[in-house]
Design a protein around this motif. Structure first.
Motif, PDB file in Angstrom:
ATOM      1  N   UNK A 109      42.026 -25.167   5.539  1.00  0.00           N
ATOM      2  CA  UNK A 109      42.310 -25.438   4.127  1.00  0.00           C
ATOM      3  C   UNK A 109      42.316 -24.159   3.307  1.00  0.00           C
ATOM      4  N   UNK A 110      41.422 -23.240   3.649  1.00  0.00           N
ATOM      5  CA  UNK A 110      41.375 -21.954   2.940  1.00  0.00           C
ATOM      6  C   UNK A 110      42.613 -21.126   3.275  1.00  0.00           C
ATOM      7  N   UNK A 111      43.011 -21.130   4.536  1.00  0.00           N
ATOM      8  CA  UNK A 111      44.243 -20.438   4.912  1.00  0.00           C
ATOM      9  C   UNK A 111      45.448 -21.023   4.184  1.00  0.00           C
TER      10      UNK A 111
ATOM     11  N   UNK B 298      36.542 -23.817  -1.099  1.00  0.00           N
ATOM     12  CA  UNK B 298      37.773 -23.269  -0.527  1.00  0.00           C
ATOM     13  C   UNK B 298      38.362 -22.196  -1.435  1.00  0.00           C
ATOM     14  N   UNK B 299      38.365 -22.464  -2.744  1.00  0.00           N
ATOM     15  CA  UNK B 299      38.890 -21.477  -3.690  1.00  0.00           C
ATOM     16  C   UNK B 299      38.033 -20.224  -3.696  1.00  0.00           C
ATOM     17  N   UNK B 300      36.722 -20.378  -3.594  1.00  0.00           N
ATOM     18  CA  UNK B 300      35.837 -19.214  -3.563  1.00  0.00           C
ATOM     19  C   UNK B 300      36.133 -18.341  -2.349  1.00  0.00           C
ATOM     20  N   UNK B 301      36.207 -18.959  -1.166  1.00  0.00           N
ATOM     21  CA  UNK B 301      36.467 -18.189   0.055  1.00  0.00           C
ATOM     22  C   UNK B 301      37.852 -17.549   0.014  1.00  0.00           C
ATOM     23  N   UNK B 302      38.855 -18.276  -0.482  1.00  0.00           N
ATOM     24  CA  UNK B 302      40.210 -17.724  -0.564  1.00  0.00           C
ATOM     25  C   UNK B 302      40.259 -16.544  -1.530  1.00  0.00           C
ATOM     26  N   UNK B 303      39.541 -16.651  -2.633  1.00  0.00           N
ATOM     27  CA  UNK B 303      39.511 -15.556  -3.612  1.00  0.00           C
ATOM     28  C   UNK B 303      38.847 -14.314  -3.021  1.00  0.00           C
ATOM     29  N   UNK B 304      37.712 -14.509  -2.351  1.00  0.00           N
ATOM     30  CA  UNK B 304      37.027 -13.372  -1.742  1.00  0.00           C
ATOM     31  C   UNK B 304      37.889 -12.753  -0.637  1.00  0.00           C
ATOM     32  N   UNK B 305      38.590 -13.585   0.104  1.00  0.00           N
ATOM     33  CA  UNK B 305      39.489 -13.067   1.143  1.00  0.00           C
ATOM     34  C   UNK B 305      40.610 -12.240   0.521  1.00  0.00           C
ATOM     35  N   UNK B 306      41.159 -12.721  -0.589  1.00  0.00           N
ATOM     36  CA  UNK B 306      42.235 -11.991  -1.280  1.00  0.00           C
ATOM     37  C   UNK B 306      41.729 -10.652  -1.816  1.00  0.00           C
ATOM     38  N   UNK B 307      40.515 -10.644  -2.375  1.00  0.00           N
ATOM     39  CA  UNK B 307      39.985  -9.419  -2.977  1.00  0.00           C
ATOM     40  C   UNK B 307      39.566  -8.389  -1.938  1.00  0.00           C
ATOM     41  N   UNK B 308      39.089  -8.852  -0.792  1.00  0.00           N
ATOM     42  CA  UNK B 308      38.572  -7.932   0.219  1.00  0.00           C
ATOM     43  C   UNK B 308      39.552  -7.642   1.343  1.00  0.00           C
ATOM     44  N   UNK B 309      40.554  -8.502   1.518  1.00  0.00           N
ATOM     45  CA  UNK B 309      41.482  -8.339   2.625  1.00  0.00           C
ATOM     46  C   UNK B 309      40.918  -8.801   3.954  1.00  0.00           C
ATOM     47  N   UNK B 310      39.753  -9.455   3.935  1.00  0.00           N
ATOM     48  CA  UNK B 310      39.116  -9.947   5.158  1.00  0.00           C
ATOM     49  C   UNK B 310      39.631 -11.353   5.459  1.00  0.00           C
ATOM     50  N   UNK B 311      39.903 -11.634   6.730  1.00  0.00           N
ATOM     51  CA  UNK B 311      40.385 -12.947   7.147  1.00  0.00           C
ATOM     52  C   UNK B 311      39.404 -14.026   6.695  1.00  0.00           C
TER      53      UNK B 311
END
Length: 596
Positions: free
Chosen positions: A113-115, A133-146
């Motif tokens: 769902x996050x992907x 899901x939005x929190x994890x997606x945002x952190x992934x976008x900001x850090x570039x981490x999968x």
């Protein structure tokens, strides 16, 4: 005496810092896991775990010994810092050791769902738990981490926020300095085990509860504009994390309203701050019904609370005991590892409630506002937990009792201080302190030993490995999708959720009845393909977890293993079984039907 006591506290602080430093070095020099391991406890030496336990207990002793003296010297701050630091080191162990998030069921679906969010910049139409899901997606976008890797970092951060939020809440509720400091060690335990680290909306929402309660209370103050704004934001976020947490917040404030309506002799202390109810409850209920009533799955889940969805935990436990006939030692161990923390905290809370009640009766002292509130929370949530244990409902008892354990910790601290102050002799005070320190040592040891899944608790590590992901990727890419697929040690539909970025509909796809037959049919036939479960060519997926689970978790009950090591090995020489893929941890077979 004061000089000697100061020297003892300094020595205790130095020892604790040394042990914490040793534990940190062990973590730093231990390489990440190279594959699946049944338990994280085997990855570090016994001395490491002992050091963590002793550090946390030493921190608690520093807090209590400092605050119980007539002139505190500030050691409680260093002690509390040790508690948080050692707990934080524990909480981040999976992040440092494992490549992917720990979670083999819902967590993989959440990863998909996050992907989906990161790819489509939108929520799935049926995503009714959007906040995490939005929190994890945002952190992934900001850090570039999968996303599936950054998901492992979020739970320990929430758990640390829980510890610090609890600190702030207790300090706000109990203005007497000695009182709230004494409470700290009893509410700073990692008392809900792996729920502190399991990336699920309900667990994360629970870890926010102390902060939410704090700002709900602070918002009642005059000129508390910013507190009101923060309260609205936090309450809204909590509801979107999980509806049950929102409903329980309403229940907590309803308990306060019921208590405030009791006869005058039992009312809250009038000079204490009021507990909010109507405003917060209305906000929660409006948001909850406006959002969750749109989703059919939520409605069906709510109906299963009444209708049930399978045997209760009590029925399941008695059924397993009847079939397996475990030894008394194993039965007691299983019960203690499952409910030991609740039993100890619950029993101590009941005892100190009795002491507080007796003190009120003898002295006619007013009941503290928040002690009464915590007593109500403890009673109601433990009662709900008992119902969830005995009756067929969708919720696990711990979903309710965790609130009671937090409230119970505060009651234990208040009761201990009252009892300590009422002792006249030095000897009785020393005996009381020794008994409470022993109690804390037991609680800390249990919380550390049961923080992660392990054979001690008859639970396997929820680690997802790179080879497992690679194996499922291979099967999804290369399989003949007209053939049925059995799985052992892996939930294939969860991996499909993850690998498809949450776009594949898997609710009915390879989710039910995918387990292979007991013993792969070798208890009835000489070849697996002769079993009626293989009436057509069938994929069989086997992971490292499947091979090691029974011998490791249940070594004393080989007669009840569904599959034995010899039967796994027999698949390699069975002429009806083709071994079509392996990467060392994930094997794919094709079992072809035959007649004998």
């Amino acid at each position: 005496m004061s000089v000697h006591r100061n020297l003892s506290l300094k020595l205790l602080l130095a020892v604790a810092i040394g042990l914490l430093s040793y534990a940190s070095v062990v973590v730093a020099i231990t390489p990440p896991a190279s594959g699946y391991e049944i338990s994280i406890y085997t990855a570090y030496p016994v001395a490491f775990w002992v050091s963590i336990i002793v550090t946390i207990v030493a921190g608690q002793l520093l807090v209590l010994e400092d605050v119980l003296r007539s002139e505190p010297a500030g050691y409680w701050k260093r002690g509390y810092a040790l508690i948080v630091a050692a707990s934080g080191l524990l909480l981040f162990l999976p992040t440092m050791r494992y490549q992917y998030v720990m979670g083999r069921a819902d967590t993989l679906t959440f990863a998909g769902s996050i992907d989906y969010i990161t790819v489509n910049h939108a929520l799935q139409p049926d995503n009714y738990y959007p906040m995490l899901h939005l929190l994890a997606a945002t952190l992934s976008f900001l850090t570039g981490i999968e996303p599936i890797k950054i998901m492992q970092t979020i739970p320990p951060l929430f758990s640390l926020a829980f510890l610090l939020g609890t600190y702030c809440l207790i300090r706000y509720l109990f203005p007497a300095r000695r009182e709230w400091i004494v409470i700290l060690p009893f509410v700073s335990l990692l008392f809900v085990g792996f729920e502190h680290l399991h990336f699920t909306p309900y667990n994360m929402s629970f870890l926010l509860v102390p902060i939410v309660l704090l700002y709900c209370l602070k918002a009642q103050e005059r000129a508390a504009v910013w507190s009101k704004v923060v309260m609205v934001v936090l309450v809204a976020a909590l509801v979107f994390y999980h509806p049950l947490t929102g409903l329980l917040i309403v229940a907590l404030f309803a308990i306060a309203q019921v208590l405030s309506g009791l006869p005058r002799s039992l009312r809250f202390v009038s000079e204490r701050k009021a507990v909010p109810s109507v405003t917060v409850s209305l906000l929660v209920l409006v948001l909850l019904f406006a959002w969750y009533s749109r989703f059919e799955t939520i409605v069906l889940s709510a109906s299963s609370i009444v209708l049930g969805r399978g045997p209760s935990q009590f029925e399941h436990a008695t059924d397993v005991a009847d079939r397996v006939s475990p030894t008394v030692v194993d039965l007691l161990r299983a019960g203690f590892t499952t409910y030991g923390m609740e039993a100890l905290i619950g029993a101590a809370t009941v005892a100190f409630l009795g002491i507080l009640g007796y003190s009120h009766y003898r002295r006619r002292a007013p009941i503290d506002t928040y002690v009464a509130w915590f007593a109500g929370i403890f009673t109601v949530t433990f009662a709900l937990g008992a119902v969830a244990f005995l009756i067929d409902v969708i919720f696990d008892p711990l979903r309710f009792t965790r609130y009671g354990m937090l409230a119970g910790g505060a009651i234990i601290g208040v009761g201990f201080l009252l009892l300590y102050q009422s002792r006249a002799s030095t000897r009785s005070r020393q005996a009381l302190r020794l008994s409470m320190y022993t109690f804390l040592l037991v609680l800390v040891s249990i919380s550390v030993i049961l923080l992660f899944p392990s054979p001690v608790a008859d639970t396997a590590n929820l680690q997802v490995t790179e080879r497992e992901v690679e194996g499922m990727d291979w099967i999804v890419t290369n399989e003949n999708d007209t053939m049925p697929t059995q799985d052992h040690g892996v939930l294939q539909h969860r991996h499909i959720d993850y690998l498809s970025d949450g776009t594949a509909s898997t609710w009915g796809l390879r989710e039910r009845d995918t387990a292979p037959p007991d013993h792969f049919g070798y208890d009835e036939h000489t070849r697996a393909g002769s079993h009626h479960a293989y009436d057509e060519d069938t994929y069989l997926l086997v992971t490292e977890l499947a091979r090691v689970e029974n011998p490791t978790l249940y070594p004393n009950y080989p007669d009840h293993w569904r599959h034995t090591p010899a039967e796994f090995q027999r698949l390699e020489s069975d002429p009806t079984v083709d071994h079509v893929y392996t990467n060392g941890e994930f094997d794919t077979y094709i079992v072809r039907p035959t007649t004998e």
